[in-house]
Design a protein around this motif. Structure first.
Motif, PDB file in Angstrom:
ATOM      1  N   LYS A 226      -4.502 -47.232 -31.028  1.00 37.54           N
ATOM      2  CA  LYS A 226      -3.261 -47.928 -31.376  1.00 37.54           C
ATOM      3  C   LYS A 226      -2.585 -48.478 -30.117  1.00 37.54           C
ATOM      4  CE  LYS A 226       1.000 -46.872 -33.845  1.00 37.54           C
ATOM      5  NZ  LYS A 226       1.781 -45.775 -34.418  1.00 37.54           N
ATOM      6  N   SER A 227      -2.057 -49.701 -30.220  1.00 40.64           N
ATOM      7  CA  SER A 227      -1.355 -50.239 -29.054  1.00 40.64           C
ATOM      8  C   SER A 227       0.038 -49.606 -28.985  1.00 40.64           C
ATOM      9  CB  SER A 227      -1.256 -51.760 -29.144  1.00 40.64           C
ATOM     10  OG  SER A 227      -0.178 -52.120 -29.963  1.00 40.64           O
ATOM     11  N   ARG A 228       0.490 -49.329 -27.782  1.00 43.38           N
ATOM     12  CA  ARG A 228       1.757 -48.611 -27.599  1.00 43.38           C
ATOM     13  C   ARG A 228       2.689 -49.383 -26.677  1.00 43.38           C
ATOM     14  NH1 ARG A 228       0.731 -43.959 -29.932  1.00 43.38           N
ATOM     15  NH2 ARG A 228      -1.493 -43.735 -30.330  1.00 43.38           N
ATOM     16  N   SER A 229       3.965 -49.127 -26.859  1.00 46.68           N
ATOM     17  CA  SER A 229       4.958 -49.849 -26.059  1.00 46.68           C
ATOM     18  C   SER A 229       5.048 -49.274 -24.645  1.00 46.68           C
ATOM     19  CB  SER A 229       6.329 -49.775 -26.738  1.00 46.68           C
ATOM     20  OG  SER A 229       6.710 -48.429 -26.878  1.00 46.68           O
ATOM     21  N   VAL A 230       4.511 -48.073 -24.445  1.00 46.73           N
ATOM     22  CA  VAL A 230       4.604 -47.481 -23.105  1.00 46.73           C
ATOM     23  C   VAL A 230       3.238 -47.447 -22.426  1.00 46.73           C
ATOM     24  CG1 VAL A 230       6.665 -46.093 -23.438  1.00 46.73           C
ATOM     25  CG2 VAL A 230       4.436 -45.190 -24.130  1.00 46.73           C
ATOM     26  N   GLN A 231       3.269 -47.607 -21.130  1.00 47.23           N
ATOM     27  CA  GLN A 231       2.069 -47.504 -20.304  1.00 47.23           C
ATOM     28  C   GLN A 231       1.876 -46.049 -19.914  1.00 47.23           C
ATOM     29  OE1 GLN A 231       0.090 -50.045 -19.251  1.00 47.23           O
ATOM     30  NE2 GLN A 231       1.258 -51.488 -20.514  1.00 47.23           N
ATOM     31  N   LEU A 232       0.674 -45.543 -20.081  1.00 47.57           N
ATOM     32  CA  LEU A 232       0.408 -44.177 -19.650  1.00 47.57           C
ATOM     33  C   LEU A 232      -0.733 -44.174 -18.647  1.00 47.57           C
ATOM     34  CD1 LEU A 232       0.765 -42.405 -23.089  1.00 47.57           C
ATOM     35  CD2 LEU A 232       2.238 -42.101 -21.111  1.00 47.57           C
ATOM     36  N   ALA A 233      -0.586 -43.375 -17.603  1.00 48.87           N
ATOM     37  CA  ALA A 233      -1.634 -43.290 -16.580  1.00 48.87           C
ATOM     38  C   ALA A 233      -2.929 -42.795 -17.221  1.00 48.87           C
ATOM     39  CB  ALA A 233      -1.190 -42.340 -15.464  1.00 48.87           C
ATOM     40  N   GLU A 234      -4.033 -43.195 -16.626  1.00 45.54           N
ATOM     41  CA  GLU A 234      -5.359 -42.812 -17.116  1.00 45.54           C
ATOM     42  C   GLU A 234      -5.457 -41.285 -17.268  1.00 45.54           C
ATOM     43  OE1 GLU A 234      -9.763 -44.391 -16.881  1.00 45.54           O
ATOM     44  OE2 GLU A 234      -7.981 -45.434 -16.179  1.00 45.54           O
TER      45      GLU A 234
ATOM     46  N   LEU B 174      10.665 -40.855 -24.885  1.00 45.41           N
ATOM     47  CA  LEU B 174      10.666 -39.699 -23.988  1.00 45.41           C
ATOM     48  C   LEU B 174       9.822 -39.978 -22.737  1.00 45.41           C
ATOM     49  CD1 LEU B 174      11.401 -36.712 -23.433  1.00 45.41           C
ATOM     50  CD2 LEU B 174       9.306 -36.077 -24.646  1.00 45.41           C
ATOM     51  N   VAL B 175       8.671 -40.622 -22.937  1.00 45.01           N
ATOM     52  CA  VAL B 175       7.811 -40.955 -21.800  1.00 45.01           C
ATOM     53  C   VAL B 175       8.569 -41.849 -20.806  1.00 45.01           C
ATOM     54  CG1 VAL B 175       5.763 -42.279 -21.151  1.00 45.01           C
ATOM     55  CG2 VAL B 175       5.649 -40.655 -23.059  1.00 45.01           C
ATOM     56  N   THR B 176       9.287 -42.832 -21.347  1.00 44.77           N
ATOM     57  CA  THR B 176      10.070 -43.732 -20.496  1.00 44.77           C
ATOM     58  C   THR B 176      11.195 -42.980 -19.780  1.00 44.77           C
ATOM     59  OG1 THR B 176       9.625 -45.440 -22.129  1.00 44.77           O
ATOM     60  CG2 THR B 176      11.333 -45.916 -20.495  1.00 44.77           C
ATOM     61  N   LEU B 177      11.919 -42.175 -20.530  1.00 39.63           N
ATOM     62  CA  LEU B 177      13.041 -41.422 -19.966  1.00 39.63           C
ATOM     63  C   LEU B 177      12.577 -40.493 -18.845  1.00 39.63           C
ATOM     64  CD1 LEU B 177      15.491 -39.911 -22.594  1.00 39.63           C
ATOM     65  CD2 LEU B 177      15.937 -41.599 -20.813  1.00 39.63           C
ATOM     66  N   LEU B 178      11.467 -39.815 -19.102  1.00 44.21           N
ATOM     67  CA  LEU B 178      10.927 -38.889 -18.110  1.00 44.21           C
ATOM     68  C   LEU B 178      10.662 -39.614 -16.796  1.00 44.21           C
ATOM     69  CD1 LEU B 178       8.300 -36.503 -19.752  1.00 44.21           C
ATOM     70  CD2 LEU B 178       9.991 -35.881 -18.032  1.00 44.21           C
ATOM     71  N   ALA B 179      10.042 -40.797 -16.912  1.00 42.49           N
ATOM     72  CA  ALA B 179       9.741 -41.566 -15.706  1.00 42.49           C
ATOM     73  C   ALA B 179      11.036 -41.992 -15.003  1.00 42.49           C
ATOM     74  CB  ALA B 179       8.898 -42.785 -16.071  1.00 42.49           C
ATOM     75  N   ASP B 180      12.012 -42.459 -15.801  1.00 47.62           N
ATOM     76  CA  ASP B 180      13.260 -42.967 -15.221  1.00 47.62           C
ATOM     77  C   ASP B 180      14.096 -41.870 -14.574  1.00 47.62           C
ATOM     78  OD1 ASP B 180      12.575 -45.402 -16.187  1.00 47.62           O
ATOM     79  OD2 ASP B 180      14.083 -45.474 -17.781  1.00 47.62           O
ATOM     80  N   GLN B 181      14.097 -40.686 -15.184  1.00 48.69           N
ATOM     81  CA  GLN B 181      15.077 -39.688 -14.754  1.00 48.69           C
ATOM     82  C   GLN B 181      14.480 -38.556 -13.932  1.00 48.69           C
ATOM     83  OE1 GLN B 181      17.597 -38.455 -17.948  1.00 48.69           O
ATOM     84  NE2 GLN B 181      18.219 -40.542 -18.431  1.00 48.69           N
ATOM     85  N   ALA B 182      13.167 -38.590 -13.713  1.00 46.14           N
ATOM     86  CA  ALA B 182      12.539 -37.462 -13.018  1.00 46.14           C
ATOM     87  C   ALA B 182      13.206 -37.196 -11.669  1.00 46.14           C
ATOM     88  CB  ALA B 182      11.050 -37.715 -12.841  1.00 46.14           C
ATOM     89  N   ALA B 183      13.482 -38.267 -10.921  1.00 38.58           N
ATOM     90  CA  ALA B 183      14.043 -38.087  -9.576  1.00 38.58           C
ATOM     91  C   ALA B 183      15.425 -37.448  -9.639  1.00 38.58           C
ATOM     92  CB  ALA B 183      14.095 -39.435  -8.855  1.00 38.58           C
ATOM     93  N   SER B 184      16.274 -37.943 -10.553  1.00 36.46           N
ATOM     94  CA  SER B 184      17.631 -37.389 -10.600  1.00 36.46           C
ATOM     95  C   SER B 184      17.603 -35.956 -11.135  1.00 36.46           C
ATOM     96  CB  SER B 184      18.572 -38.281 -11.412  1.00 36.46           C
ATOM     97  OG  SER B 184      18.319 -38.141 -12.785  1.00 36.46           O
ATOM     98  N   ILE B 185      16.699 -35.669 -12.051  1.00 36.21           N
ATOM     99  CA  ILE B 185      16.584 -34.290 -12.542  1.00 36.21           C
ATOM    100  C   ILE B 185      16.131 -33.370 -11.405  1.00 36.21           C
ATOM    101  CG2 ILE B 185      15.245 -32.757 -14.060  1.00 36.21           C
ATOM    102  CD1 ILE B 185      15.264 -35.081 -16.120  1.00 36.21           C
ATOM    103  N   GLU B 186      15.183 -33.857 -10.602  1.00 38.62           N
ATOM    104  CA  GLU B 186      14.716 -33.028  -9.489  1.00 38.62           C
ATOM    105  C   GLU B 186      15.829 -32.788  -8.480  1.00 38.62           C
ATOM    106  OE1 GLU B 186      11.024 -34.216  -7.716  1.00 38.62           O
ATOM    107  OE2 GLU B 186      11.285 -32.869  -6.004  1.00 38.62           O
TER     108      GLU B 186
END
Lengths: 429, 429
Positions: B53-61, B22-34
């Motif tokens: 825990k190490s995670r596959s997604v990068q999250l801003a600080e 979901l985190v990835t999708l949100l980043a990818d699709q935010a512009a088209s959703i807007e």
């Protein structure tokens, strides 16, 4: 808990097959709809062309009228249902209803596929609903999932079996080995095909539906005239027997593709569909819409694509929705959309199956395969069938552009060793 | 045209498989959703149990937090997405979010199938959305069509293949002739089955989903505990080979039926499905929901029932919807609903296939058929297979109540001429 009951007066334009079923459904389901939603739907007026015609449904005195415009203009009507069909006067009636602030529900695919953008803009300007679930694939919820559940999901391709008549004919040819003519005659005798079946068998009906699907899936306006057509009247029992032998079914597919370049390709044509594909098992007069999107994989919506009651059921769902939105003071906006840039059919790629009658002599394959190579069409598989006068070569190509395949065919027809191109049919990979 | 852009701050509880997607999708699709909706979705906070825990997604600080309750209470968060799973603390978090006027999106089938009624009431009291499309059949839009498109359509029966693990196992058994144990081991090695597969193979996962489907389809509260279960661990290659010979596939079906008497029957069990039925061609880890209603005939929704990305895609659809409703000041109400009256499994009718090992001697059929007659179970077809020690009788019954079939089985087991009841499996007509 629901807000207190609100009465919604429904005006219906047209009382054919779907209209009559809608009148019955409304009467049958009004109580359960009210219990569930707090909306009391009342059939206020039904406009018909011929007041004298005998009808299968009973209507209370004063409901039936000759005056469609009067229904649209009636300030006591809250929601207008357009079941007139065709473009005019349906278009003017719908525009007038929207402009006067009435939500409109329509089952009219021709209307939406030709002047949809104008109607969407009018609905948006007035801030009211224009709903048309029943215009594509009858009772199957496909318009709403595309508008809502899948909104924002980038859709790559939609492949539909959206014409019940042709799917019935192809199913009979597949299951009974019937000829096209016999299967068509049977469909006509059962009322599945019109006396003049052109709109169905040549793919115009499916074309209008795929234009609507492309419009809502890709958010750009696609009209019926954008769609390339190839019908099923040329499909022979031999084509189908051959497809079976290779593990395929032949289906009339309506395809909308969104290219990486932003262009949209829309077309209707018969195609060989592998037996394991979910579309291959859509039989008889059923419809299905197969949706491919990167994020959600494959999705298929399957059901009754036509018929008075299923279609009326979809219309009623939209009426309930429009009435609920109206009460809440909201509406489902489609918004202004740009005209789609259409990829010409010549540039659309597909896999093809080519069936050639050839002379049975050494060097034929060499000559034929040279023609493929010359036009850049790559061959995935080849087999020879029969000998002597019966010799045939069957090629399945890798993905190739329509223009290259047409050029290959022209060259093949000029070849001494090729008697005849027996059939050319696209293949779903 | 859309209203001016509105910023929607999304708080996510849980960051496993679906959360990360979901985190990835949100980043990818935010512009088209807007662009499409005028809603600017911003990922505000993500609550996890283990910050290290190490995670596959990068999250801003500053996005990642240990404090789920803090996310729910944060006045800057507009929409809460619950991906924690299980009943507590998910239930308390969701209730708190709803009470503070935040719409909630959840993919948690256990939660909705057990305490759904409480959550629906809380959402209604607060006047906000509680959306859960991803809780049933992942990426397939089924909750929304049932809540909206089919609202008011009296639904008779829903038959789902809603567990990808068991469908994968049964597909391998059907296609490769694998044993249950081998197919399960393969599913585990591919990550399609858990190390402890009980929840899937014994039908609990499917049971929770069918409870949700029954609730929204019939408008009465059905909980996971109402569902009768029978899993697939007893299905043998012989059962499947036999089903094939008769033209059937074996599937784990989740069935919800609304009786004429207003009672609801909900159950999960393996069944023989005729090859021509659309559910028979649902293979591998795909899911499908088959809906029967008098007015619209048969409808099937097919697609990816699980997986991080497809499920996240359904969650994101709900987030967009909740955000849009919030801006318009509206919400999708389910409303208070009565507790369903459940029809006990003993009284539920079905057709059955019974496979008996018998002595090969005269009079056996007479004795056996007498037992069926005694319990009022009528036989549709019978055939004998094998001779001598291998003699077997295979019966397919007409529709019969579970209790009568169980009584028949008990009597058959007491019969001298019956060695063993080899299998009993329901048959879809």
């Amino acid at each position: 808990m629901h807000e207190e009951t609100s009465v919604v007066r429904v005006g219906v334009l047209g009382c054919g097959n779907v209209g009559a079923a809608l009148v019955t459904l409304l009467a049958d389901q009004a109580a359960s709809i009210e219990a569930r939603s707090g909306l009391r739907l009342e059939l206020a007026r039904v406009a018909v062309r011929n007041l004298a015609k005998s009808r299968s449904v009973q209507l209370a005195e004063g409901i039936l009228t000759h005056d469609a415009q009067g229904v649209v203009d009636d300030p006591d009507i809250d929601v207008v249902v357009e079941l007139v069909g065709g473009i005019e006067p349906a278009r003017s009636l719908v525009l007038d209803a929207l402009k006067s602030g009435k939500p409109v529900v329509t089952a009219n695919k021709e209307l939406v596929a030709n002047v949809g953008a104008e109607l969407f803009a009018a609905a948006d300007a007035a801030g009211v609903d224009l709903l048309f679930e029943a215009a594509v694939a009858g009772a199957i919820p496909v318009v709403r999932p595309l508008r809502e559940s899948l909104a924002g999901t980038p859709i790559r391709r939609i492949t539909g079996i959206v014409n019940g008549t042709t799917n019935y004919i192809l199913s009979r040819m597949s299951e009974q080995g019937a000829t096209y003519a016999d299967a068509l005659a049977e469909a006509q005798s059962l009322g599945y095909a019109e006396r003049d079946p052109t709109a169905d068998v040549e793919g115009f009906d499916a074309g209008a539906k795929v234009a609507i699907l492309a419009t809502i899936a890709f958010g750009t306006s696609v009209v019926a005239g954008d769609v390339s057509h190839e019908g099923i009247s040329g499909v022979t029992p031999a084509d189908i027997a051959f497809a079976h032998r290779l593990g395929y079914e032949v289906k009339l597919l309506a395809v909308a593709e969104h290219g990486g370049d932003g262009r949209v390709a829309v077309r209707v044509h018969p195609a060989m569909v592998p037996r394991g594909h979910p579309l291959a098992s859509v039989r008889g007069s059923f419809n299905a819409v197969f949706i491919e999107a990167d994020t959600l994989g494959e999705l298929m919506l399957y059901g009754r694509g036509a018929g008075g009651l299923p279609t009326a059921s979809a219309v009623l769902g939209d009426v309930v929705d429009a009435a609920g939105n109206r009460r809440r003071g909201t509406y489902a906006s489609i918004g202004a959309m740009p005209r789609a840039v259409i990829r010409p059919i010549d540039e659309v790629s597909s896999e093809y199956c080519l069936h050639l009658e050839v002379l049975d002599r050494p060097g034929v394959l060499h000559a034929v395969s040279g023609v493929f190579a010359e036009h850049g069409v790559s061959i995935r598989s080849m087999e020879q069938e029969g000998l002597g006068d019966e010799a045939r070569l069957i090629f399945i190509t890798h993905e190739a552009a329509e223009a290259s395949v047409q050029a290959t065919l022209a060259s093949l027809r000029g070849l001494d060793v090729v008697d005849r191109v027996r059939s050319v049919i696209r293949v779903v990979a």
